[in-house]
Design an enzyme around this catalytic site. Structure first.
Site, PDB file in Angstrom:
ATOM      1  N   LEU A 278      -8.944   3.227  -8.907  1.00 49.77           N
ATOM      2  CA  LEU A 278     -10.148   3.770  -8.803  1.00 49.77           C
ATOM      3  C   LEU A 278     -11.111   3.904  -7.444  1.00 49.77           C
ATOM      4  O   LEU A 278     -12.154   4.569  -7.190  1.00 49.77           O
ATOM      5  CB  LEU A 278     -11.427   3.145  -9.867  1.00 49.77           C
ATOM      6  CG  LEU A 278     -10.680   3.331 -11.270  1.00 49.77           C
ATOM      7  CD1 LEU A 278     -11.490   2.673 -12.418  1.00 49.77           C
ATOM      8  CD2 LEU A 278     -10.232   4.732 -11.712  1.00 49.77           C
TER       9      LEU A 278
ATOM     10  N   ASN B  40      -6.676  -3.235  -4.609  1.00 48.00           N
ATOM     11  CA  ASN B  40      -6.554  -2.805  -3.166  1.00 48.00           C
ATOM     12  C   ASN B  40      -7.881  -1.836  -2.862  1.00 48.00           C
ATOM     13  O   ASN B  40      -7.596  -0.906  -2.393  1.00 48.00           O
ATOM     14  CB  ASN B  40      -5.386  -2.234  -2.696  1.00 48.00           C
ATOM     15  CG  ASN B  40      -5.034  -0.855  -3.540  1.00 48.00           C
ATOM     16  OD1 ASN B  40      -5.587  -0.754  -4.603  1.00 48.00           O
ATOM     17  ND2 ASN B  40      -4.287  -0.084  -3.180  1.00 48.00           N
TER      18      ASN B  40
ATOM     19  N   ASP C  51      -0.876  -4.993  -5.606  1.00 51.63           N
ATOM     20  CA  ASP C  51      -0.126  -3.631  -5.769  1.00 51.63           C
ATOM     21  C   ASP C  51      -0.639  -2.808  -4.640  1.00 51.63           C
ATOM     22  O   ASP C  51      -1.872  -2.992  -3.993  1.00 51.63           O
ATOM     23  CB  ASP C  51      -0.500  -2.788  -7.026  1.00 51.63           C
ATOM     24  CG  ASP C  51       0.146  -1.403  -6.911  1.00 51.63           C
ATOM     25  OD1 ASP C  51       1.263  -1.182  -6.676  1.00 51.63           O
ATOM     26  OD2 ASP C  51      -0.731  -0.425  -6.660  1.00 51.63           O
TER      27      ASP C  51
ATOM     28  N   HIS D 191       5.732  -0.119 -11.335  1.00 44.91           N
ATOM     29  CA  HIS D 191       6.236   1.169 -10.878  1.00 44.91           C
ATOM     30  C   HIS D 191       7.580   0.969 -10.568  1.00 44.91           C
ATOM     31  O   HIS D 191       8.409   1.122  -9.386  1.00 44.91           O
ATOM     32  CB  HIS D 191       5.653   1.846  -9.790  1.00 44.91           C
ATOM     33  CG  HIS D 191       5.218   1.102  -8.804  1.00 44.91           C
ATOM     34  ND1 HIS D 191       5.868   0.052  -8.070  1.00 44.91           N
ATOM     35  CD2 HIS D 191       3.896   1.279  -8.040  1.00 44.91           C
ATOM     36  CE1 HIS D 191       4.927  -0.391  -7.245  1.00 44.91           C
ATOM     37  NE2 HIS D 191       3.777   0.278  -7.066  1.00 44.91           N
TER      38      HIS D 191
ATOM     39  N   ASP E 158      -0.416   5.038 -11.837  1.00 49.14           N
ATOM     40  CA  ASP E 158      -0.579   4.776 -10.625  1.00 49.14           C
ATOM     41  C   ASP E 158      -1.403   5.972 -10.017  1.00 49.14           C
ATOM     42  O   ASP E 158      -1.018   6.203  -8.971  1.00 49.14           O
ATOM     43  CB  ASP E 158       0.919   4.829  -9.970  1.00 49.14           C
ATOM     44  CG  ASP E 158       0.889   4.008  -8.411  1.00 49.14           C
ATOM     45  OD1 ASP E 158      -0.174   3.556  -8.199  1.00 49.14           O
ATOM     46  OD2 ASP E 158       1.689   3.840  -7.815  1.00 49.14           O
TER      47      ASP E 158
ATOM     48  N   HIS F  16      -6.500  10.618  -3.176  1.00 51.64           N
ATOM     49  CA  HIS F  16      -6.595  10.739  -1.692  1.00 51.64           C
ATOM     50  C   HIS F  16      -7.539  11.915  -1.165  1.00 51.64           C
ATOM     51  O   HIS F  16      -7.624  12.750  -2.019  1.00 51.64           O
ATOM     52  CB  HIS F  16      -5.321  10.581  -0.890  1.00 51.64           C
ATOM     53  CG  HIS F  16      -4.626   9.271  -1.064  1.00 51.64           C
ATOM     54  ND1 HIS F  16      -5.452   8.258  -0.387  1.00 51.64           N
ATOM     55  CD2 HIS F  16      -3.624   8.889  -1.386  1.00 51.64           C
ATOM     56  CE1 HIS F  16      -4.478   6.987  -0.493  1.00 51.64           C
ATOM     57  NE2 HIS F  16      -3.374   7.487  -1.105  1.00 51.64           N
TER      58      HIS F  16
ATOM     59  N   PHE G 226       0.219   7.567   1.076  1.00 51.88           N
ATOM     60  CA  PHE G 226       1.131   7.479  -0.128  1.00 51.88           C
ATOM     61  C   PHE G 226       0.389   7.606  -1.400  1.00 51.88           C
ATOM     62  O   PHE G 226      -0.894   6.944  -1.431  1.00 51.88           O
ATOM     63  CB  PHE G 226       1.653   6.077  -0.203  1.00 51.88           C
ATOM     64  CG  PHE G 226       3.070   6.008   0.611  1.00 51.88           C
ATOM     65  CD1 PHE G 226       4.108   6.446   0.322  1.00 51.88           C
ATOM     66  CD2 PHE G 226       2.784   5.159   1.825  1.00 51.88           C
ATOM     67  CE1 PHE G 226       5.371   6.140   1.226  1.00 51.88           C
ATOM     68  CE2 PHE G 226       3.802   4.882   2.704  1.00 51.88           C
ATOM     69  CZ  PHE G 226       5.109   5.341   2.359  1.00 51.88           C
TER      70      PHE G 226
END
Lengths: 455, 321
Positions: free
Chosen positions: A69, A100, A158, A238, A321, A325, A339
């Site tokens: 998020l 993260n 992650d 994943h 996932d 971005h 990524f």
């Protein structure tokens, strides 16, 4: 709050083995039950809100164990407000957000920030995942006791692997005390190095640095062995490779406590998409950075193995996932691009391709999106059992639509599916008894008070 | 030629390659004239945008453009500035606004020319992108073989060296196989990329250079970089030299009169011995010379004024003849 009646849909609730056309009743923000009007059951004089679900699937709201998020710290990519709205559009009513952020979710203060912000600005349930290691630096464990008490549902670094086998062992040992899973991102940094796409013939053709399947499998194998050694609960983020599926299968046969998730994109796309392959046959330009994701899109054989693993339950569940971005993060050379894909709003439509192709039956797909992830993290969601939180996804499995990222609720428009036609769309999402997504007004019988219940 | 860009050879047909070869013949004829200048690109602006060092390729494009009477602007950029916030797309938009008909780009990242092509109204020529492609190099290699040995179809071509990191190898696999040659890739296993499947067209792989050279019509040595040793991919350059250096003794295994090629820059004494590099079978200098003609041909085919024949440019006013 008036009762809610979801009328005439195909109720599909794998948690109870229900698959029938019926009415679903909601009262007091909880599932009340199935069946004919039950005025007697609910002593409520007001008219119920009626949602017409004719021709639709009525499923428990989807549970996503893995999303980003970006809040706090990367609000230009996504906020809890926009991310939860995107989740709602995808039928997700419970989302577990990864650690993260900046600062990372490694302290009670940040956990509480996420919870409070979700409560105030979010539209679906947000359950934070805390980091495994402080600052996600891979060196020292976070305060798992306090964080579990604060409400985190799992621990994960992650986006980064825990390189040290020793720290990973400690994490799996220590987490037993708080009974939360450790959810590693499996990537042997030394072997993967700066790989950007699946290692293989397609990467050779494009001249891009390969990210070998083995780089993932080495750490899956290591973490399974550590789970066996410690008795800790391991949830593999994943999984993308045939070898990874096989490792999980063998671990489960041995009775090791391991669960695993797979992502919609790894289940439906391959590394050929980096070279420009698209479903509609009109190939796109190669090097579309919206195909860049970690772990990368794999080979067709891996994709097939992953689908088979999902079908037989080796892979417990689907997670998104969702990794939004900005355009700037993606509008550049492939090597330099961030990524991650924006997944919430396309997940169901993409996954239904597996059903349409006959690779998976619909009840299994719904199970992998609802009760199965809930079980993996021992959450009381993903079910239409009476008394459960009123989380419902209503989708039309045959509605066709063209993916237009400019219309996303998410700030992340980074999807390789732009312009693709998907069959299957979430029309209504109900989270905690509130309508949080309504794609088609006609589905809602207009009673005077309805509008105020649409958030 | 019915295309706007030259990004890779994977989408070139055999006919298109032949058209480039024939146009190159015409350009060679122009280059043989006392005044090597013709007008078909008059008024056109060619920008060379080099994010990576290069002497021969940049100069070759510049001369090619000038020989066709284009205006040439050379930009050298540092790839590191990209990470400091100056994006490739920004740069392209700027160049676009300034007015460029063709951008010739060299970049250390595979796929960068595709990013340029998406943001430019003009044409893009890939002058080398990362490990991916170097299409004009392959076309000049094809031309050089054709000039010396006749039709490329049926010829046996051995490419030896660091295949994994080589855009020249990749483009030549496309170009040579499209033109009908048989290609053998030779080098240490650690420097050989995964092949087959959805990747490059079918080729033979051999780790043994002596065996690979048997009956070869063409042998092309690639530059080997010292970083491959420090990166752990090679035990030592010494062992590489022992197994893969193109020496006179090894060359005798190839067909008599086999061509020796190298895309440059060479590490003499590493991948190729000086005797071979400057020997009778070497066409390395031809490659460089043909590079100008091939690039003239491509520029002409992409943006040249077709109504203008390759007549000599009018002499400048007042020039004495």
């Amino acid at each position: 709050m008036p009762e809610m009646l979801i009328r005439g849909g195909r109720i599909l609730d794998p948690s109870q083995g229900i698959d029938q056309v019926d009415d679903l009743w909601i009262a007091d923000d909880q599932i009340a039950g199935l069946g004919p009007p039950a005025v007697s059951r609910h002593q409520n004089s007001t008219q119920p809100i009626v949602v017409d679900a004719t021709g639709c699937i009525v499923s428990p709201g989807f549970v996503d164990l893995h999303c980003h998020l970006r809040d706090p710290g990367f609000e230009e990519k996504e906020t809890i407000a926009t991310g939860t709205r995107a989740a709602a559009r995808g039928g997700f009513t419970t989302v577990c957000c990864m650690a993260n952020t900046n600062p990372p979710i490694d302290s009670r203060a940040v956990v509480e920030y996420v919870q409070r912000t979700a409560h105030v600005t979010g539209v679906v349930r947000v359950l934070p995942v805390a980091a495994i290691t402080r600052h996600m630096a891979g060196q020292e464990l976070v305060e798992m006791g306090e964080l579990a008490q604060a409400g985190v549902v799992a621990f994960s670094d992650d986006g980064r692997a825990v390189g040290s086998s020793r720290i990973m062992r400690y994490a799996l040992e220590y987490s037993k005390m708080v009974d939360r899973p450790i959810a590693p991102h499996c990537e042997d940094r030394d072997l993967v190095s700066d790989g950007v796409m699946n290692e293989g013939p397609v990467a050779t053709r494009l001249g891009l640095k390969g990210w070998p399947a083995t780089g993932e499998e080495i750490e899956i194998a290591r973490d399974i062995l550590l789970a066996e050694l410690t008795g800790g609960r391991l949830h593999l983020c994943h999984v993308t490779t045939a070898g990874g599926v096989e490792l999980v299968r063998r671990a489960k046969e041995k009775g090791i406590r391991v669960t695993a998730e797979a992502m919609p994109h790894h289940l439906t796309l391959t590394d050929e998409w980096v070279a420009g392959k698209r479903w509609d046959g009109r190939s796109a330009e190669p090097y579309d950075t919206n195909t860049k994701v970690n772990p990368p899109l794999r080979a067709e054989a891996d994709r097939r193995a992953l689908v088979a693993g999902l079908r037989d339950g080796t892979i417990d569940c689907i997670a998104t996932d969702h990794a939004p971005h900005t355009l700037v993060d993606k509008q550049c050379e492939y090597d330099f691009a961030a990524f991650g894909l924006s997944v919430f709003e396309t997940a169901l439509g993409a996954l239904l391709r597996l059903v349409q192709a006959g690779d998976l039956d619909l009840p299994t797909l719904v199970s992998r999106l609802t009760v199965d992830p809930a079980r993996a993290y021992r959450l009381p969601y993903g079910t239409l059992r009476p008394g459960a939180a009123a989380d419902v996804a209503i989708f039309d499995p045959s509605a066709e639509w063209v993916v237009d990222p400019s219309q996303f609720a998410s700030r992340g428009r980074n999807t390789p599916l732009a312009g693709q036609t998907l069959r299957g769309r979430v029309l209504v999402t109900i989270a905690g008894g509130r309508i949080v997504h309504l794609a088609d007004d006609r589905r809602l019988a207009q009673t005077p008070s309805v509008r105020e219940h649409v958030r | 030629m019915n295309r706007r860009h030259v990004l890779d050879l994977d989408d070139f047909t055999a006919d298109e390659i032949e058209l480039v070869m024939q146009t190159t013949d015409a350009m060679k004829e122009v280059l043989a004239r006392p005044i090597r200048r013709v007008p078909p690109l008059r008024g056109k602006t060619i920008v060379t945008l080099f994010y990576e060092n290069s002497t021969r390729t940049r100069v070759s494009f510049e001369l090619a453009a000038k020989n066709l009477s284009a205006d040439v602007v050379n930009i050298t950029a540092s790839a590191s500035s990209v990470t400091k916030g100056e994006s490739l797309v920004d740069t392209i938009r700027t160049i676009q606004a300034l007015g460029a008909d063709v951008i010739v780009i060299r970049h250390s990242q595979a796929g960068a020319p595709y990013v340029v092509a998406q943001h430019l109204r003009g044409s893009v020529i890939n002058a080398g992108d990362g490990w991916h492609a170097h299409p004009t190099q392959s076309l000049l290699d094809l031309y050089t073989i054709r000039e010396r040995l006749g039709p490329v179809a049926g010829k046996s071509v051995v490419i030896v060296g660091d295949i994994l990191h080589s855009r020249v190898a990749r483009s030549n696999v496309w170009g040579m196989t499209r033109a009908g040659a048989r290609v053998t890739l030779c080098g240490p296993a650690t420097l050989m990329p995964p092949l087959g499947g959805d990747g490059l067209p079918p080729v033979t792989v051999d780790y043994d250079l002596d065996r690979a050279l048997e009956g070869a019509d063409v042998v092309m040595a690639l530059r080997i970089q010292r970083e491959r040793q420090t990166g752990g991919m090679l035990p030592s350059l010494r062992e590489y030299v022992e197994r893969y250096q193109l020496t006179p003794a090894r060359l005798r295994r190839a067909r008599p009169g086999a061509l020796v090629m190298h895309p440059g820059p060479m590490n003499e004494g590493v991948e190729i011995s000086p005797e071979v590099a400057y020997g009778a079978q070497s066409v390395i200098e031809d490659q460089v010379a043909n590079g100008v003609a091939v690039r003239m041909a491509l520029l002409y085919l992409l943006v040249g004024e077709r109504t203008t024949e390759l007549a000599a440019a009018p002499a400048p006013v007042g020039a004495r003849r």
